[in-house]
Motif scaffolding. Structure first.
Motif, PDB file in Angstrom:
ATOM      1  N   ILE A  76       0.841  -1.189   0.000  1.00 52.12           N
ATOM      2  CA  ILE A  76       0.000   0.000   0.000  1.00 52.12           C
ATOM      3  C   ILE A  76       0.878   1.241   0.000  1.00 52.12           C
ATOM      4  CG2 ILE A  76      -1.715   1.334   1.294  1.00 52.12           C
ATOM      5  CD1 ILE A  76      -2.820  -1.220   2.386  1.00 52.12           C
ATOM      6  N   GLN A  77       0.495   2.196  -0.836  1.00 49.85           N
ATOM      7  CA  GLN A  77       1.163   3.498  -0.818  1.00 49.85           C
ATOM      8  C   GLN A  77       0.093   4.560  -0.691  1.00 49.85           C
ATOM      9  OE1 GLN A  77       4.495   4.444  -3.497  1.00 49.85           O
ATOM     10  NE2 GLN A  77       3.313   6.192  -4.171  1.00 49.85           N
ATOM     11  N   GLY A  78       0.257   5.466   0.246  1.00 45.30           N
ATOM     12  CA  GLY A  78      -0.738   6.508   0.445  1.00 45.30           C
ATOM     13  C   GLY A  78      -0.158   7.688   1.202  1.00 45.30           C
ATOM     14  N   GLU A  79      -0.952   8.752   1.233  1.00 46.14           N
ATOM     15  CA  GLU A  79      -0.529   9.977   1.909  1.00 46.14           C
ATOM     16  C   GLU A  79      -1.108   9.999   3.321  1.00 46.14           C
ATOM     17  OE1 GLU A  79      -1.390  14.712   1.425  1.00 46.14           O
ATOM     18  OE2 GLU A  79      -0.993  13.568  -0.410  1.00 46.14           O
ATOM     19  N   TRP A  80      -0.270  10.343   4.305  1.00 40.26           N
ATOM     20  CA  TRP A  80      -0.675  10.383   5.716  1.00 40.26           C
ATOM     21  C   TRP A  80      -0.252  11.719   6.329  1.00 40.26           C
ATOM     22  CZ3 TRP A  80      -2.780   6.056   8.500  1.00 40.26           C
ATOM     23  CH2 TRP A  80      -2.903   4.898   7.739  1.00 40.26           C
ATOM     24  N   LYS A  81      -0.995  12.106   7.399  1.00 33.50           N
ATOM     25  CA  LYS A  81      -0.594  13.252   8.226  1.00 33.50           C
ATOM     26  C   LYS A  81       0.201  12.699   9.409  1.00 33.50           C
ATOM     27  CE  LYS A  81      -4.734  15.928   7.061  1.00 33.50           C
ATOM     28  NZ  LYS A  81      -5.972  16.531   7.620  1.00 33.50           N
ATOM     29  N   ILE A  89       2.923  18.865  12.441  1.00 32.09           N
ATOM     30  CA  ILE A  89       2.283  17.927  11.509  1.00 32.09           C
ATOM     31  C   ILE A  89       2.834  18.166  10.100  1.00 32.09           C
ATOM     32  CG2 ILE A  89       0.105  17.104  10.525  1.00 32.09           C
ATOM     33  CD1 ILE A  89       0.340  16.556  13.480  1.00 32.09           C
ATOM     34  N   PHE A  90       3.200  17.080   9.430  1.00 36.02           N
ATOM     35  CA  PHE A  90       3.605  17.199   8.023  1.00 36.02           C
ATOM     36  C   PHE A  90       2.954  16.078   7.211  1.00 36.02           C
ATOM     37  CE2 PHE A  90       6.650  14.198   9.785  1.00 36.02           C
ATOM     38  CZ  PHE A  90       6.860  13.276   8.763  1.00 36.02           C
ATOM     39  N   ARG A  91       2.838  16.306   5.921  1.00 38.52           N
ATOM     40  CA  ARG A  91       2.278  15.287   5.022  1.00 38.52           C
ATOM     41  C   ARG A  91       3.409  14.418   4.487  1.00 38.52           C
ATOM     42  NH1 ARG A  91      -2.935  15.897   3.527  1.00 38.52           N
ATOM     43  NH2 ARG A  91      -3.943  17.887   4.023  1.00 38.52           N
ATOM     44  N   SER A 186      -9.930   8.183  -3.020  1.00 41.95           N
ATOM     45  CA  SER A 186      -8.575   8.710  -3.166  1.00 41.95           C
ATOM     46  C   SER A 186      -8.374   9.955  -2.295  1.00 41.95           C
ATOM     47  CB  SER A 186      -8.292   9.047  -4.628  1.00 41.95           C
ATOM     48  OG  SER A 186      -6.952   9.427  -4.820  1.00 41.95           O
ATOM     49  N   LEU A 187      -9.397  10.796  -2.190  1.00 40.38           N
ATOM     50  CA  LEU A 187      -9.307  11.987  -1.351  1.00 40.38           C
ATOM     51  C   LEU A 187      -9.156  11.625   0.118  1.00 40.38           C
ATOM     52  CD1 LEU A 187     -11.990  14.365  -2.926  1.00 40.38           C
ATOM     53  CD2 LEU A 187      -9.540  14.849  -2.727  1.00 40.38           C
ATOM     54  N   GLU A 188      -9.886  10.619   0.556  1.00 38.43           N
ATOM     55  CA  GLU A 188      -9.911  10.287   1.976  1.00 38.43           C
ATOM     56  C   GLU A 188      -8.796   9.328   2.383  1.00 38.43           C
ATOM     57  OE1 GLU A 188     -13.826   8.849   2.774  1.00 38.43           O
ATOM     58  OE2 GLU A 188     -14.771  10.826   2.559  1.00 38.43           O
ATOM     59  N   ASP A 189      -8.565   8.287   1.574  1.00 40.35           N
ATOM     60  CA  ASP A 189      -7.569   7.274   1.941  1.00 40.35           C
ATOM     61  C   ASP A 189      -6.222   7.500   1.275  1.00 40.35           C
ATOM     62  OD1 ASP A 189      -9.534   6.181   3.434  1.00 40.35           O
ATOM     63  OD2 ASP A 189      -9.901   4.442   2.150  1.00 40.35           O
ATOM     64  N   ARG A 190      -6.141   8.499   0.389  1.00 50.62           N
ATOM     65  CA  ARG A 190      -4.886   8.869  -0.275  1.00 50.62           C
ATOM     66  C   ARG A 190      -4.272   7.681  -1.007  1.00 50.62           C
ATOM     67  NH1 ARG A 190      -5.860  13.270  -1.209  1.00 50.62           N
ATOM     68  NH2 ARG A 190      -3.724  14.064  -1.349  1.00 50.62           N
ATOM     69  N   ILE A 191      -5.092   7.014  -1.789  1.00 50.86           N
ATOM     70  CA  ILE A 191      -4.622   5.880  -2.585  1.00 50.86           C
ATOM     71  C   ILE A 191      -4.812   6.172  -4.064  1.00 50.86           C
ATOM     72  CG2 ILE A 191      -5.063   4.164  -0.782  1.00 50.86           C
ATOM     73  CD1 ILE A 191      -7.649   3.429  -2.245  1.00 50.86           C
ATOM     74  N   SER A 192      -4.049   5.491  -4.909  1.00 52.75           N
ATOM     75  CA  SER A 192      -4.134   5.648  -6.362  1.00 52.75           C
ATOM     76  C   SER A 192      -5.092   4.609  -6.934  1.00 52.75           C
ATOM     77  CB  SER A 192      -2.749   5.487  -6.992  1.00 52.75           C
ATOM     78  OG  SER A 192      -1.850   6.423  -6.449  1.00 52.75           O
ATOM     79  N   VAL A 216      -2.601  14.076  -4.520  1.00 52.27           N
ATOM     80  CA  VAL A 216      -1.581  15.119  -4.554  1.00 52.27           C
ATOM     81  C   VAL A 216      -1.843  16.044  -3.365  1.00 52.27           C
ATOM     82  CG1 VAL A 216      -1.210  15.040  -7.056  1.00 52.27           C
ATOM     83  CG2 VAL A 216      -3.004  16.509  -6.124  1.00 52.27           C
ATOM     84  N   PRO A 217      -0.887  16.899  -2.975  1.00 50.88           N
ATOM     85  CA  PRO A 217      -1.087  17.761  -1.803  1.00 50.88           C
ATOM     86  C   PRO A 217      -2.352  18.610  -1.885  1.00 50.88           C
ATOM     87  CG  PRO A 217       1.212  17.795  -2.450  1.00 50.88           C
ATOM     88  CD  PRO A 217       0.495  17.021  -3.502  1.00 50.88           C
TER      89      PRO A 217
END
Length: 467
Positions: A76-81, A89-91, A186-192, A216-217
């Motif tokens: 899994i690859q995704g964006e996290w706070k 806090i950083f992304r 994708s907006l909520e779980d930051r997945i492709s 994306v950010p």
């Protein structure tokens, strides 16, 4: 928990990346130097923390579902706070996977922050404006932030109508669609997510698109490729294939396509009518045709399959099979190579016809001819075959003895010439009717003249053979 040699090697080999080792209870087991620097902790401090201590409060609910997905062996690859030791806090982009001993590996990369929205706009526009693919950026509030020229063509409306407006307001009812669900995911779980989608426009027209949604950010980036024409071609091919399949599936011939690997790519339903075995039987066991071959023809069939290979030739021969019910049937086999447009060999197409009835009729005809031949040669009566010109063609030995002529001599004249002159008129009219099929048979008694001049009485029976 004891860490495996593989895990320790992973940490050392990727020292430039920020790497954490985590157990299934979310306890941090180990961290490399880059991870300590990124998060602001020492390794000893990190090993006393859990993953939740490093996440922003609004990310807690995501972790459990992520672990469940990882436990199935997925990456899994995704964006996290993510929260540093100083509570900043950083992304970050986190790539996670399951290792041995039920450990999880997380590789963290910080996402650089954009200085302002204008700079962000410039970042989008310069490389994307002239791409042949549609490019769209949508914010977390579902508003369009950027669209390139190709996206305008794909959306079939001016970009000015969309920029700054919400996706749901531009496309009423879109909330019930699959594309809305995937953008939300994708907006909520930051997945492709990559998928194909048929979009229905307000005027009722439709278009097929290959969509790729990436976090994306600013929210999500949507790449679109118009595949409408490709879909039309695929649909046309499917319709044509269905037409051809209907024709082949309803033929009485047993047709199949065998690949170069000796596997069946297709077999028609008629195989069951002829052999008693279903299509599934043959597909599951491509060697079944050899198994049902009559013992007398197994070697011939085996030699055929071994020799044809990729030869660009058609072959035809006949053989017998034993059906599922134990009946014996004759098969006429014809096969030819299948080549693609580049001449590549794709296998062989075979057509098998049930010719059992034809073989039985041939056998009956041979038996009839044999019986006639025996009667003709060995029978007690003089018999002959005479042409339409009334000349002798074939005579048997009884007739030769009866008239005293050899067959060779008799072929030089007509049968009227061995008839007594005063009786020749008796058959002329009836012969004409017989040859016109006006009467089925001619019977008469008349006098004949032998080679030595002797006169005798004979009973004549004549039938006509019409081709």
């Amino acid at each position: 928990m004891k860490k495996s040699k593989y895990e320790l090697e992973t940490l050392s080999e990727q020292e430039a990346a920020s790497i954490l080792l985590i157990n299934i209870n979310a306890q941090i087991l180990d961290a490399n130097k880059a991870a300590c620097n990124l998060l602001g902790y020492t390794k000893e401090e990190l090993t006393r923390l859990t993953v939740k201590d490093l996440l922003s409060a609004d990310e807690d609910n995501r972790y459990a579902s992520t672990v469940e997905t990882l436990s199935k062996g997925k990456i899994i690859q995704g964006e996290w706070k993510i929260k540093r030791k100083d509570q900043q806090i950083f992304r970050g982009i986190v790539s996670s996977r399951k290792l041995k001993d039920d450990c999880l590996e997380a590789i963290v990369r910080e996402i650089p922050q954009e200085p302002d929205s204008n700079a962000s706009n410039q970042r989008f526009q310069l490389p994307l404006d002239h791409l042949l693919e549609g490019c769209q950026v949508m914010g977390f509030d579902w508003r369009y932030l950027y669209l390139n020229r190709t996206a305008e063509i794909h959306n079939r409306r001016p970009n000015a109508d969309l920029l700054g407006n919400r996706f749901q307001d531009i496309w009423p009812g879109i909330e019930e669609s699959e594309v809305f669900r995937f953008i939300k995911l994708s907006l909520e779980d930051r997945i492709s997510i990559v998928f194909e989608y048929e979009f229905v426009f307000p005027d009722g027209s439709k278009g097929w698109f290959d969509l790729s949604i990436q976090p994306v950010p600013e929210g999500v980036f949507i790449l679109s490729i118009d595949i409408t024409e490709r879909k039309k071609v695929e649909q046309s091919l499917r319709e044509n294939e269905e037409k051809y399949r209907l024709v082949i599936d309803n033929t009485t011939e047993w047709i199949y396509w065998m690949t170069p690997e000796k596997k069946l790519n297709y077999i028609s339903p008629a195989c069951q009518t002829i052999t008693g075995y279903s299509m599934e039987d043959f597909i599951d066991n491509p060697g079944l045709i050899m198994e049902i071959a009559h013992p007398e023809y197994k070697e011939k069939l085996q030699n055929h399959f071994s020799s044809i290979g990729q030869l660009n030739e058609s072959h035809q021969f006949e053989f017998r099979i034993i059906t599922k019910t134990g009946d014996t049937k004759w098969i006429s086999h014809t096969c030819s190579p299948i080549l693609d447009s580049d001449g590549k060999f794709l296998g062989r197409r075979a057509v098998n016809r049930n010719i059992t009835d034809l073989k039985q009729k041939e056998e009956q005809l041979r038996d009839s001819e044999l019986r006639f031949a025996k009667l003709f040669e060995k029978g007690p009566f003089g018999m002959a075959i005479v042409g339409s010109d009334l000349k002798w063609k074939i005579v048997n030995s009884v007739l030769e003895n009866m008239f005293g002529y050899s067959e060779k001599e008799m072929r030089e004249f007509t049968f009227l010439e061995v008839t007594y002159p005063d009786d020749r008129h008796l058959n002329v009219e009836n012969l004409r009717k017989l040859m016109k099929n006006e009467i089925p048979v001619l019977r008469s008694e008349k006098r004949y003249v032998r080679k030595n001049g002797e006169i005798f009485w004979g009973a004549l029976t004549v039938t006509a053979n019409f081709k």
